[in-house]
Design a protein around this motif. Structure first.
Motif, PDB file in Angstrom:
ATOM      1  N   ALA A 225       0.829  -1.202   0.000  1.00  0.00           N
ATOM      2  CA  ALA A 225       0.000   0.000   0.000  1.00  0.00           C
ATOM      3  C   ALA A 225       0.862   1.250   0.000  1.00  0.00           C
ATOM      4  CB  ALA A 225      -0.911  -0.002   1.221  1.00  0.00           C
ATOM      5  N   TYR A 394      -8.432   1.989   0.498  1.00  0.00           N
ATOM      6  CA  TYR A 394      -8.141   1.866  -0.932  1.00  0.00           C
ATOM      7  C   TYR A 394      -8.418   3.197  -1.608  1.00  0.00           C
ATOM      8  CZ  TYR A 394      -8.469  -3.006   0.366  1.00  0.00           C
ATOM      9  OH  TYR A 394      -8.279  -4.208   1.010  1.00  0.00           O
ATOM     10  N   GLU A 403      -5.747   1.126  -5.748  1.00  0.00           N
ATOM     11  CA  GLU A 403      -4.679   0.524  -4.959  1.00  0.00           C
ATOM     12  C   GLU A 403      -4.900   0.705  -3.452  1.00  0.00           C
ATOM     13  OE1 GLU A 403      -0.647   1.409  -6.354  1.00  0.00           O
ATOM     14  OE2 GLU A 403      -1.621   2.389  -8.058  1.00  0.00           O
ATOM     15  N   PRO A 404      -4.338  -0.229  -2.652  1.00  0.00           N
ATOM     16  CA  PRO A 404      -4.448  -0.092  -1.196  1.00  0.00           C
ATOM     17  C   PRO A 404      -3.629   1.095  -0.669  1.00  0.00           C
ATOM     18  CG  PRO A 404      -3.106  -1.998  -1.735  1.00  0.00           C
ATOM     19  CD  PRO A 404      -3.657  -1.479  -3.035  1.00  0.00           C
TER      20      PRO A 404
END
Lengths: 461, 455
Positions: A225, A394, A403-404
């Protein structure tokens, strides 16, 4: 038990002229485990017996607690409490009064399907070990796993000088699972809690495998992340985050003791503080939920309390003292962590009511924003400033999950933020947790998915 | 005050428990007896409204059988049968548990050092009337400052604590102490504006609190937190008061130096002994013998002598903090950092008095050096920091904008984000106003280049 406790109440009233007197007795048994990477640190068992005496003398409170039911000690303690109330009353400006309520006599007997006190420590260790293996075996980047387990069983006793006498069985099963993962210089962290008042059968639903995977997966996924951008963005909050938001950012302000202490809700009763989509409850009656019970620690029956209806503040959480000030009814929110401490106004199961949006509908119009799925912690101030730290998040890009994102948090002013709620989901989840307000109590928080037009996101990028 | 169990009684309870556990088949045993007597007077919404007295005592027993550990506790000390039943539960728990192959035994007996300024008979002799007087002084002082101040809650509390420990290696020790504290939380209210909670307090082991100062200061803060404005997002200089620093360090740095976290790969400091982890201005001792320290005792939760351990020396990481278990795992000696929650818990590694050495400048001089920055008194949400990585994202409240070396105005809705381990390297100055807050003993610190998120 009734005889012993009523003697103490009589001393307070007859000898010291107390306007009100109550005694809470507690006979509890706890089993606790802590596992670190599968190593049982210690299997623990404990007995906690004691009595709490609360009296109102000359309009001031006196309180004493002792770890015994010995009549002589109880009599000394109640005398102590009355003398202390008198000392405190010497500087009193406005005497404290209680709203009158009907006396209650009842005996609450729990019949759990799986009584934790009848399950062997070996079985409990095995449950936690299974969870541990699932977590550490998920990925070799998972480095640590701490599992705490607690169960509590026993009986609480309540008596007051107005004729109430309640015996109430207590049962809690709780577990907290923490995992960390590491890759290079990146550390991630993941937490879950399990909690129930129904029995050990909670592990049939939240099985060690399901929970273990949820915790481990989050820790690992957060490794890739990125940090969030700092600034104001549209966000979708998951039920878990909505719950902590309702609890922290709104709930505490609606605990009548804190409202009276000057929370921003003080002059807002009957007024609109949120968008029409916002309806909040604090409910002590959800069956088996972690914040449920039949009677509170002031002998008042728990109820489902409507706090906000369609954006308007319609209720607060009251004890007998604050109910008297607002000329309303107590709501059954008085809770004490144990016999050592006084009851104070606490939440139970606090949640937002669902509406009509699907998750897809909530997300489709967001060009760039964040989806905050699970919280790490939250805190609020009486001025309405809140902060909620996020453990799973997210990006939302062009109406789709991206995306995280890790270590995000949101902040703002509760009342400003509640007006920015512009769509509410139709799903609903209730999550168990613990709340600290000088004492710790067990609660649930929850709600549906919710979209907020804009909120301040704290990020380091 | 209620009659306390005496030294001999406490020691007898602990030693008898160890003997009984051994007789019933424990390989090793340890007993920790605790009692706490606390009297408080509570201020609620502008008045003294209640007084409480809590008597809590109990016994916790660890029994070890074939390297498996069982623990049990009870608060029923009057009946010998109840105590013996509890000891048997510790044994049955050990039998039900799994062996810990890394268990290397309970600590050995060691010579204890004496501690200073941790007990004051004057505190033991206080009556609730005395506490009412102190609370009243505090309240009056606050109300005199300004009409816009509302004293939300607070109070004065006096405690007597005592602890006795015994184990099967011949450890048998007793220590007692006192604590007194007074605190006041206030709000400023004006024309629909409510400030965040402003808080001040004193806590001491000797009867040396100043309730009047606490009242005045809590009220002064509330007034100065009024008329708050939003500020711009940028990276800037931030002065952290001890409250804010304690919040931030408790969930990050203090964990990172505990051996438990290091050994379990949860610390960013693993393998970094001897490396530079903070600015050269930073020297920290964990000092379990700190004079008058809130967490100063002769021995820790396992009967190991408390000590002064150098943690960071001029920015260089020197030592981690150990209890007996984590120390033996590395062939080291415990640093006396095992803590217990009274009789209710088994020992855990925890800092004692985490002492950050002060600088030379007064707090005013520190502010005077800042052209553009923020003074942060307290943080909201520090517990949601990432404990392993040290990343934090918190609200600074109350906080004040500093312009040209002077406090300009209060701010609202301000967030701070960053990484505590980077922040430690950016500490450019420390003031000389050391005080005790929680585990921390520290002055104000000035940190450069902190990310501040405003409007």
């Amino acid at each position: 038990m009734k005889d012993i406790l009523s003697k103490a109440v009589n001393v307070a009233v007859q000898k010291y002229g107390a306007e009100y007197a109550e005694v809470r007795g507690q006979k509890l048994f706890k089993t606790m485990l802590t596992l670190k990477e599968g190593r049982a640190e210690a299997a623990k068992q404990g007995i906690e017996n004691g009595a709490a005496l609360r009296v109102l003398v000359n309009g001031a409170w006196g309180f004493a607690s002792v770890g015994t039911f010995d009549v002589e000690t109880l009599t000394m303690a109640v005398s102590d409490a009355c003398k202390m109330a008198k000392a405190a009353s010497s500087k009193l400006k406005k005497p404290i009064k209680l709203i009158s309520t009907k006396p209650i006599e009842d005996k609450v007997i729990l019949k759990p399907r799986k009584d934790p006190s009848k399950i062997s420590i070996e079985d409990k260790i095995n449950t936690t070990l299974t969870m541990n293996s699932k977590i550490l075996g998920y990925d070799n980047r998972v480095k640590s796993c701490t599992i705490d387990y607690l169960d509590l069983t026993g009986t609480n006793y309540f008596i007051n000088n107005e004729g109430s006498y309640i015996e109430q069985d207590k049962l809690y099963v709780w577990s907290r699972i923490l995992a960390t993962a590491k890759e290079g210089d990146i550390f991630t962290f993941s937490r879950e809690e399990i909690g129930s008042t129904s029995g050990y059968e909670v592990f049939d639903v939240e099985t060690p495998e399901i929970v273990g995977e949820r915790v481990a997966k989050r820790a690992v996924e957060q490794l890739k992340a990125k940090p969030p951008k700092g600034g104001t963005f549209p966000v979708i909050l998951g039920p878990n985050v909505v719950g902590v938001f309702v609890h922290e950012a709104f709930g505490h302000l609606a605990e009548a003791d804190l409202t009276l202490s000057g929370s921003v809700l003080l002059d807002k009763l009957g007024k609109k503080i949120a968008s029409n989509l916002v309806t909040f409850y604090d409910d002590g009656t959800v069956e088996g939920a972690f914040g449920s019970f039949k009677y509170d620690d002031e002998g008042i029956q728990a109820q489902k309390t409507l706090l906000v209806k369609d954006g308007v503040v319609v209720g607060l959480m009251h004890n007998r003292e604050t109910a008297q000030k607002f000329n309303t009814k107590p709501t059954g929110n008085m809770r004490a962590e144990d016999f050592r401490v006084e009851p104070i106004i606490r939440m139970r199961n606090t949640f937002m009511e669902p509406k009509d949006h699907s998750f897809e509908e909530l997300i489709e119009d967001v060009k760039f924003g964040y989806y905050f799925k699970s919280f790490r912690g939250g805190q609020a101030n009486l001025d309405g400033t809140f902060q909620v730290g996020i453990q799973e998040a997210y990006e939302i890009v062009k109406g789709e999950l991206g995306e995280p994102v890790r270590n995000a948090s949101i902040s703002g002013n509760t009342l400003e933020t509640l007006f920015k709620v512009d769509a509410v989901g139709k799903d609903f989840e209730l999550w168990p947790g613990r709340c600290g307000k000088r004492q710790t109590v067990f609660v649930c928080d929850g709600g549906p998915h919710v979209r907020v037009k804009e909120v301040l996101v704290g990020g380091s990028a | 005050m209620v009659v306390a169990l005496k030294k001999e009684q406490m020691l007898d309870i602990a030693e008898d428990a160890v003997d009984f556990a051994l007789k019933k088949g424990a390989d090793e045993a340890e007993a920790f007896a605790y009692q706490g007597l606390t009297t408080t007077v509570v201020i609620e919404r502008g008045q003294i409204a209640r007084s409480t007295r809590i008597v809590d005592r109990g016994l916790g027993i660890r029994a070890i059988i074939k390297k498996a550990i069982g623990f049990s506790y009870t608060n029923v000390l009057r009946s010998k049968a109840a105590v013996e039943e509890t000891i048997l539960k510790a044994l049955s728990s050990a039998k039900a548990s799994k062996p810990d192959e890394e268990w290397r035994g309970l600590p050995a007996k060691k010579q204890l050092k004496s501690v200073e300024n941790t007990y004051d008979h004057k505190i033991v002799e206080l009556h609730s009337e005395d506490l009412v007087k102190a609370a009243s002084l505090m309240l009056d002082a606050a109300e005199k400052v300004d009409k816009r101040v509302f004293p939300v809650e607070g109070g004065v509390g006096a405690s007597y604590l005592s602890r006795a420990i015994a184990n099967s290696n011949g450890v048998a020790a007793f220590d007692h102490g006192t604590i007194i504290e007074c605190s006041l939380a206030t709000l400023g209210q004006e024309a629909g504006e409510v400030t965040p909670i402003c808080f001040e307090f004193n806590v001491e082991r000797k009867y040396a609190i100043d309730p009047e100062w606490v009242g005045k200061e809590a009220a002064r803060l509330a007034v100065s937190a009024l008329k708050a404005k939003k500020i711009e997002t940028k990276s800037t200089n931030v002065i952290f008061s001890q409250f804010a620093l304690q919040d931030l360090l408790y969930f990050t740095l203090i964990n990172a130096v505990k051996a438990y976290y290091v050994q379990r790969d949860q610390s960013a400091f693993k393998g970094k002994i001897g490396e530079k982890v903070a600015s050269e201005n930073v020297t920290i001792h964990d000092d379990g013998l700190f004079q008058g320290g809130i967490r100063t005792w002769e021995f820790d939760g396992e009967g190991v002598p408390q000590q002064k351990t150098l943690v960071i020396e001029r920015g260089v990481l020197r030592n981690f903090l150990y209890d007996n278990y984590t120390a033996k795992k590395e062939g080291k000696e415990s640093t006396g950092n095992a803590t217990r929650a009274g009789y209710l818990s088994t020992p855990n590694v925890e800092a004692t008095n985490f002492h950050m050495i002060s600088g030379k400048k007064s707090p005013e001089e520190l502010i005077g050096e800042v052209d553009d920055g923020l003074l942060v008194y307290s943080l909201q949400g520090a517990h949601s920091s990432n404990p392993a990585s040290g990343e934090f994202s918190v609200v600074a409240t109350p906080a004040w904008k500093i312009e040209n070396g002077k406090i300009a105005y209060a701010t609202r809705g301000t967030m701070l984000a960053g990484n505590i381990f980077q922040l430690l390297k950016n500490i450019s100055e420390l003031a000389n106003n050391e005080r005790k807050i929680g585990q921390l003993v520290a002055p104000w610190v000035l940190v450069e280049n902190v990310r501040v998120i405003g409007k």
